[in-house]
Structures are given as structure tokens and as C-alpha cells.
Design a protein around this motif. Structure first.
Motif, PDB file in Angstrom:
ATOM      1  N   SER A 130      50.522  43.154  38.885  1.00  0.00           N
ATOM      2  CA  SER A 130      51.267  42.159  39.667  1.00  0.00           C
ATOM      3  C   SER A 130      50.352  40.969  39.901  1.00  0.00           C
ATOM      4  O   SER A 130      49.117  41.103  39.869  1.00  0.00           O
ATOM      5  CB  SER A 130      51.734  42.731  41.005  1.00  0.00           C
ATOM      6  OG  SER A 130      50.637  42.884  41.885  1.00  0.00           O
ATOM      7  N   SER A 131      50.947  39.820  40.138  1.00  0.00           N
ATOM      8  CA  SER A 131      50.146  38.624  40.410  1.00  0.00           C
ATOM      9  C   SER A 131      49.305  38.817  41.658  1.00  0.00           C
ATOM     10  O   SER A 131      48.140  38.412  41.718  1.00  0.00           O
ATOM     11  CB  SER A 131      51.060  37.403  40.563  1.00  0.00           C
ATOM     12  OG  SER A 131      51.739  37.141  39.359  1.00  0.00           O
ATOM     13  N   GLU A 132      49.899  39.461  42.677  1.00  0.00           N
ATOM     14  CA  GLU A 132      49.190  39.667  43.943  1.00  0.00           C
ATOM     15  C   GLU A 132      47.945  40.538  43.726  1.00  0.00           C
ATOM     16  O   GLU A 132      46.880  40.268  44.291  1.00  0.00           O
ATOM     17  CB  GLU A 132      50.124  40.311  44.964  1.00  0.00           C
ATOM     18  CG  GLU A 132      51.275  39.435  45.424  1.00  0.00           C
ATOM     19  CD  GLU A 132      52.415  39.363  44.415  1.00  0.00           C
ATOM     20  OE1 GLU A 132      53.278  38.484  44.577  1.00  0.00           O
ATOM     21  OE2 GLU A 132      52.433  40.189  43.452  1.00  0.00           O
ATOM     22  N   ARG A 133      48.103  41.573  42.899  1.00  0.00           N
ATOM     23  CA  ARG A 133      46.952  42.453  42.654  1.00  0.00           C
ATOM     24  C   ARG A 133      45.839  41.684  41.943  1.00  0.00           C
ATOM     25  O   ARG A 133      44.666  41.796  42.319  1.00  0.00           O
ATOM     26  CB  ARG A 133      47.378  43.660  41.814  1.00  0.00           C
ATOM     27  CG  ARG A 133      46.202  44.543  41.366  1.00  0.00           C
ATOM     28  CD  ARG A 133      46.675  45.889  40.861  1.00  0.00           C
ATOM     29  NE  ARG A 133      45.641  46.646  40.174  1.00  0.00           N
ATOM     30  CZ  ARG A 133      44.621  47.275  40.775  1.00  0.00           C
ATOM     31  NH1 ARG A 133      44.509  47.228  42.101  1.00  0.00           N
ATOM     32  NH2 ARG A 133      43.737  47.954  40.074  1.00  0.00           N
ATOM     33  N   PHE A 134      46.172  40.917  40.938  1.00  0.00           N
ATOM     34  CA  PHE A 134      45.134  40.207  40.193  1.00  0.00           C
ATOM     35  C   PHE A 134      44.446  39.163  41.073  1.00  0.00           C
ATOM     36  O   PHE A 134      43.218  39.020  41.038  1.00  0.00           O
ATOM     37  CB  PHE A 134      45.724  39.559  38.951  1.00  0.00           C
ATOM     38  CG  PHE A 134      44.678  39.002  38.024  1.00  0.00           C
ATOM     39  CD1 PHE A 134      43.637  39.796  37.556  1.00  0.00           C
ATOM     40  CD2 PHE A 134      44.718  37.677  37.617  1.00  0.00           C
ATOM     41  CE1 PHE A 134      42.667  39.286  36.699  1.00  0.00           C
ATOM     42  CE2 PHE A 134      43.762  37.162  36.762  1.00  0.00           C
ATOM     43  CZ  PHE A 134      42.730  37.962  36.303  1.00  0.00           C
ATOM     44  N   VAL A 135      45.215  38.441  41.871  1.00  0.00           N
ATOM     45  CA  VAL A 135      44.618  37.453  42.777  1.00  0.00           C
ATOM     46  C   VAL A 135      43.680  38.156  43.752  1.00  0.00           C
ATOM     47  O   VAL A 135      42.579  37.654  44.049  1.00  0.00           O
ATOM     48  CB  VAL A 135      45.717  36.665  43.521  1.00  0.00           C
ATOM     49  CG1 VAL A 135      45.121  35.859  44.672  1.00  0.00           C
ATOM     50  CG2 VAL A 135      46.448  35.741  42.554  1.00  0.00           C
ATOM     51  N   ASP A 136      44.083  39.324  44.251  1.00  0.00           N
ATOM     52  CA  ASP A 136      43.224  40.077  45.169  1.00  0.00           C
ATOM     53  C   ASP A 136      41.938  40.525  44.466  1.00  0.00           C
ATOM     54  O   ASP A 136      40.838  40.428  45.037  1.00  0.00           O
ATOM     55  CB  ASP A 136      43.971  41.295  45.703  1.00  0.00           C
ATOM     56  CG  ASP A 136      43.108  42.133  46.648  1.00  0.00           C
ATOM     57  OD1 ASP A 136      42.762  41.628  47.735  1.00  0.00           O
ATOM     58  OD2 ASP A 136      42.759  43.277  46.284  1.00  0.00           O
TER      59      ASP A 136
END
Length: 304
Positions: A254-260
Motif C-alpha cells: 500500500s502507499s501508506e506502508r511504503f511511505v512509512d
């Protein structure tokens, strides 16, 4: 000496050299159009479970990529002394730097045990011998790429009036991205590297709990800080790159996981994060739309 305060993070991708040129060209151009800062190719003669599948020479592929791209930095992740000779590779590196207009980064590693190490025959090297060979490979590469003519005598490599004309576009030579995990390799990176590269402990992603993986990376960054202190090198002068596909499972699910994930890397002191380009099955299996969305999100979130 301590790590600098977190700032922008540059995002890149690693593309395995397994694609016929029409598809490879499309992939590399898409990475540039996406806005990634850099993209890399594995440098193996063949690799693990893909040893009976199509696999092309990384430096030849990068030469072609250099000719069709304009902005993105290109590099090897990482060139191996297992079957490469510094004199021959230096000429190839100089050529790609010229073809790309000064966008090439020379990634160098010690060379892992396995098929590549047995490729040319001879006895297997001990860990200490591999470290000696690695140091010699880097030292000679530094001489070759920084001078018009080099003569060198070493235990593993030699050169006799090796000519490098016209030389690299980037001066005094192309930047070195040195992969290292132990104290000796870290000192080599501190002396010669413009980048330092890590894949953690080189195990399979998910073999250890994620928190342990982050702790390992923190220890490695601390070792680099120590190496810089011992060699009188400014830690902030070295770009620190981590391949998160070798650290955690499904980094861009997910985008959120990669940004994190990129954010955690930044907090640890990394300046650059790469992820392996998705494949349809097997190693580095992933979904292309997920990769594109996650990379775009990270580029927006961590713009320098």
C-alpha cells in the motif's frame, strides 16, 4: 560524529536484467517518467532461482538504458569481483558515464559465495580473502577511473598501462556506491565511497521480525559513523542507500506502508531508498499499479 538531521529522501528502483530489450526499454523509461531519482541493475552472471531463465549482462543493459534516458541516475547493484576484472569493468563504466552524460553510479560489492563465485573455477575464497580482493578491486578501480593510465600490481588484480581516455564525465571519477556491512567494508566505503549500500543481513525478507530488521539497520548506520570517524571522513558527505525489498516483506503493498517504510529509513539516517521493480511471480513478486502508486506517494512525501 552523529548522523545529520533527517531531510529529503531520494527514491529509486532495482530492475533485474531479465527482460528482452523492448520490455526493458519500456520499464526503464517508465521509471524515469515516474520521477524516480535513480534506478539500478543486479550484476550477476545468473541468479538463484532464475539461473535457467533469461538473464542479460547488466552493464550492456545499462549502456542501452543510458542511450534512451535523459535524467535518471543509473547504476550497478552491485558489480562483483567474482567474475569481473577492474581493468575491463573500468572501461565499461567510463563508457556508460559518457553515454549517459554523467549519470552513472558504480556500485561495487565483495562478491557473495554461490554460482558467480564458482563461475571461473579455482578454489573458494575465505571471508578474509574475499575482503582482501574487495579492497584491491576498489583501490584499482579508483586508480583506473581517476587517471589516464594506470599500472598496478596486486595479489588478485594487475594492470599494465591501462588507458582511460577520454575519462569519466563526472570528475575526478564516477561516484562509487560501496556495499558493506562489516567494519572493514565500512572503512572502505568511508575512504572511497560517495554512496554506501546495504541490504541488511542479506537474508530473505520476513525471516526476522521487522523490528529486528530495523534495529540491524540502525547498527549498520552506527558502524558507518564509526568508520567515518576513524578515516576522518565527514559522514554527511556519503549518501546512504538501503534496498528495502531485501529488508521487509511487501514494502509497497500500500502507499501508506511504503511511505512509512521510507520515513523509518530517513529517521535512521538513510538518504536514499530503493525497492525492487515488481515481477509477475517468484522472487520480488508484486503488483505494478501498487508499485507505481507507492513510489509516487513516496516521491511526493519526501521531496528534497
Amino acid at each position: 560524529m552523529t548522523a545529520p538531521r533527517p531531510g529529503g529522501v531520494r527514491i529509486g528502483a532495482v530492475v533485474l536484467p531479465e527482460h528482452a530489450w523492448p520490455q526493458a526499454r519500456e520499464i526503464w523509461l517508465e521509471l524515469e517518467q515516474l520521477g524516480l531519482h535513480h534506478a539500478w541493475s543486479f550484476d550477476h552472471h545468473s541468479w538463484r532461482s532464475l539461473h535457467d531463465k533469461p538473464w542479460y549482462d547488466s552493464l550492456a543493459v545499462l549502456s542501452a538504458v543510458a542511450a534512451v534516458t535523459e535524467r535518471i541516475q543509473l547504476g550497478t547493484m552491485v558489480t562483483t569481483p567474482n567474475f569481473r576484472h577492474p581493468v575491463v569493468v573500468a572501461k565499461q563504466v567510463m563508457t556508460i558515464d559518457q553515454l549517459s552524460g554523467g549519470r552513472f553510479v558504480f556500485g561495487i560489492g565483495a562478491g557473495a559465495p554461490g554460482g558467480d563465485a564458482r563461475l571461473l573455477g579455482g578454489e573458494a575464497l575465505s571471508l578474509a580473502q574475499r575482503a582482501d580482493r574487495f579492497a584491491e578491486f576498489v583501490d584499482l578501480s579508483d586508480e583506473l577511473l581517476g587517471n589516464r593510465a594506470t599500472t598496478y600490481r596486486g595479489a588478485y588484480f594487475s594492470a599494465e598501462e591501462a588507458r582511460m581516455v577520454p575519462g569519466c564525465v563526472q570528475q575526478p571519477r564516477v561516484p562509487f556506491a560501496i556495499a558493506a556491512a562489516g567494519p572493514r567494508g565500512m572503512r572502505l566505503a568511508a575512504r572511497h565511497g560517495q554512496w554506501w549500500v546495504t541490504i541488511g543481513d542479506a537474508g530473505r525478507p520476513g525471516e526476522r521480525p521487522e523490528e529486528e530488521a530495523w534495529q540491524l539497520l540502525a547498527r549498520q548506520v552506527a558502524r558507518l559513523v564509526e568508520a567515518c570517524e576513524k578515516t576522518m571522513r565527514d559522514f554527511s558527505d556519503i549518501r546512504r542507500l538501503v534496498n528495502v525489498s531485501r529488508i521487509v516483506k511487501s514494502p509497497y503493498s500500500s502507499s501508506e506502508r511504503f511511505v512509512d517504510i521510507v520515513g523509518r529509513c530517513r529517521e535512521l539516517g538513510f538518504t536514499d531508498v530503493v525497492v525492487n521493480h515488481p515481477r509477475p511471480d517468484g522472487v520480488f513478486k508484486g503488483n505494478r499499479p501498487d508499485f507505481l502508486r507507492a513510489a509516487s506517494a513516496a516521491l511526493s512525501a519526501f521531496e528534497s
